[in-house]
Motif scaffolding. Structure first.
Motif, PDB file in Angstrom:
ATOM      1  N   THR A 152      -6.578  -1.883   5.128  1.00 37.64           N
ATOM      2  CA  THR A 152      -5.196  -1.593   5.509  1.00 37.64           C
ATOM      3  C   THR A 152      -4.216  -2.586   4.888  1.00 37.64           C
ATOM      4  O   THR A 152      -3.206  -2.195   4.293  1.00 37.64           O
ATOM      5  N   TRP A 200      -7.867   4.736   8.453  1.00 37.90           N
ATOM      6  CA  TRP A 200      -7.653   3.453   7.787  1.00 37.90           C
ATOM      7  C   TRP A 200      -8.549   2.409   8.422  1.00 37.90           C
ATOM      8  O   TRP A 200      -8.733   2.369   9.622  1.00 37.90           O
ATOM      9  N   ARG A 246      -6.946   9.253   0.452  1.00 39.34           N
ATOM     10  CA  ARG A 246      -6.110   9.068   1.634  1.00 39.34           C
ATOM     11  C   ARG A 246      -4.699   9.651   1.477  1.00 39.34           C
ATOM     12  O   ARG A 246      -3.888   9.540   2.397  1.00 39.34           O
TER      13      ARG A 246
END
Length: 352
Positions: free
Chosen positions: A326, A322, A272
């Motif tokens: 999260t 996400w 990410r």
């Protein structure tokens, strides 16, 4: 309903034929062709596996296994016969078997499928699924136990249609029946595709009912997570933010406060938060990102390329994808903060 050839003088009926008479095979022909055009029978579904048989009893195989963007598996069963066999009972059994599948399971099975149909893309199985399931959480998608069924056949006898209507009406199961009728015109073989259950005319009403049910589930915490967050920094409160913007806001604020990109990688999953060499922006950044991560060609929109972080001669980009992780990520990011002025607050569910 028969087909007619229209001339200036007459409407000439075109007789239907059968798959058996035309020597069209169930798996080698129909299944192969429908796999490539799955949108003919169901929209918004990604085919994940073919002849799926990862069961204790390996003799049982799902013709096609798919997943929709909401994280629901889709069992697609195909029969070339005019009565449909016992397709509804098979599909129900398969649905129960796959209903416990996880995202990682799905990735493994998709890898096997791609190895057969698109070998060069095997390594993209995880990213393709994460991209397709972005709205359901990407790699953090928790697959729903509600499995959709798509029954495809040259015909359905009364026992099947009665059973399907009962299951959909009383138990709310998502079952679709699609009828395939072949027609022979000279040397051409034409295929008429008709959804018979639910009736197309009732489609919009069905969608509205399911949307209302989904909203109720979301409000009760059972379904997609619509939680918004306020990010609190020395600059004040951000106001309500969706997950992707909440993470980006926290990451950006921490970096501006002196937290290095390398430190941020300890809080953010590797997939990410990705770097490229050089201090780049705009098109130069997009080109470098594609060159460094070739599999991202169709997924540039899944990254905050317009909000990069520059750190020690590298440019770092935050993902927009996400899901359920999260808050753990926000917790880890907050723990990196130089002082207590960095925090966040989850807000109530809001689908506006």
């Amino acid at each position: 309903m028969p087909l007619y050839e229209m001339t200036s003088d007459v409407l000439e009926p075109i007789p239907s034929t059968t798959f058996a008479a035309e020597q069209v095979l169930e798996r080698a022909d129909l299944q192969r062709l429908l796999r490539a055009r799955i949108d003919m029978i169901v929209d918004g579904v990604l085919v994940v596996a073919e002849e799926f048989g990862a069961f204790t009893d390996a003799r049982r195989r799902i013709d096609l296994l798919g997943v929709d963007r909401g994280g629901r598996l889709v069992v697609i069963e195909l029969k070339r016969t005019n009565d449909g066999g016992h397709v509804e009972l098979q599909a129900l059994r398969y649905a129960a078997m796959v209903s416990v599948m996880t995202f990682d399971d799905l990735v493994e099975h998709h890898e096997h499928y791609l190895a057969q149909v698109e070998p060069e893309a095997v390594d993209e199985a995880r990213s393709r699924l994460a991209d397709f399931l972005e709205d359901a959480g990407g790699e953090d998608t928790v697959l729903s136990r509600e499995v959709r069924l798509v029954l495809v056949a040259a015909g359905f006898d009364r026992e099947i249609t009665t059973t399907v209507l009962w299951l959909t009406d009383v138990y709310g199961l998502d079952i679709r029946c699609v009828k395939l009728t072949p027609y022979k015109v000279a040397e051409r073989l034409l295929l008429d595709v008709q959804q018979i259950i639910p009736l197309p005319e009732a489609g919009e009403l069905t969608v509205q009912i399911r949307r209302k049910q989904n909203q109720a589930r979301a409000a009760s915490g059972d379904g997609r997570d619509w939680t918004q967050y306020e990010i609190i920094t020395p600059s004040g409160r951000s106001g309500p933010l969706r997950k992707r913007w909440a993470v980006l806001t926290m990451v950006t604020a921490l970096h501006q406060a002196g937290i290095t990109a390398q430190q941020l990688t300890t809080a953010i999953p590797r997939s990410r938060f990705l770097p490229v060499e050089g201090v780049l922006n705009g098109e130069d950044l997009a080109k470098a990102f594609l060159a460094t991560y070739p599999g991202s060609t169709k997924r540039l929109g899944r990254w905050f390329l317009d909000a990069p972080l520059h750190d020690q001669g590298r440019t770092w980009v935050v993902s927009k994808m996400w899901g359920t992780n999260t808050e753990p990520v926000l917790d880890r990011l907050t723990s990196l903060a130089p002082n207590a002025e960095f925090s966040y607050e989850p807000l109530e569910h809001d689908e506006a």
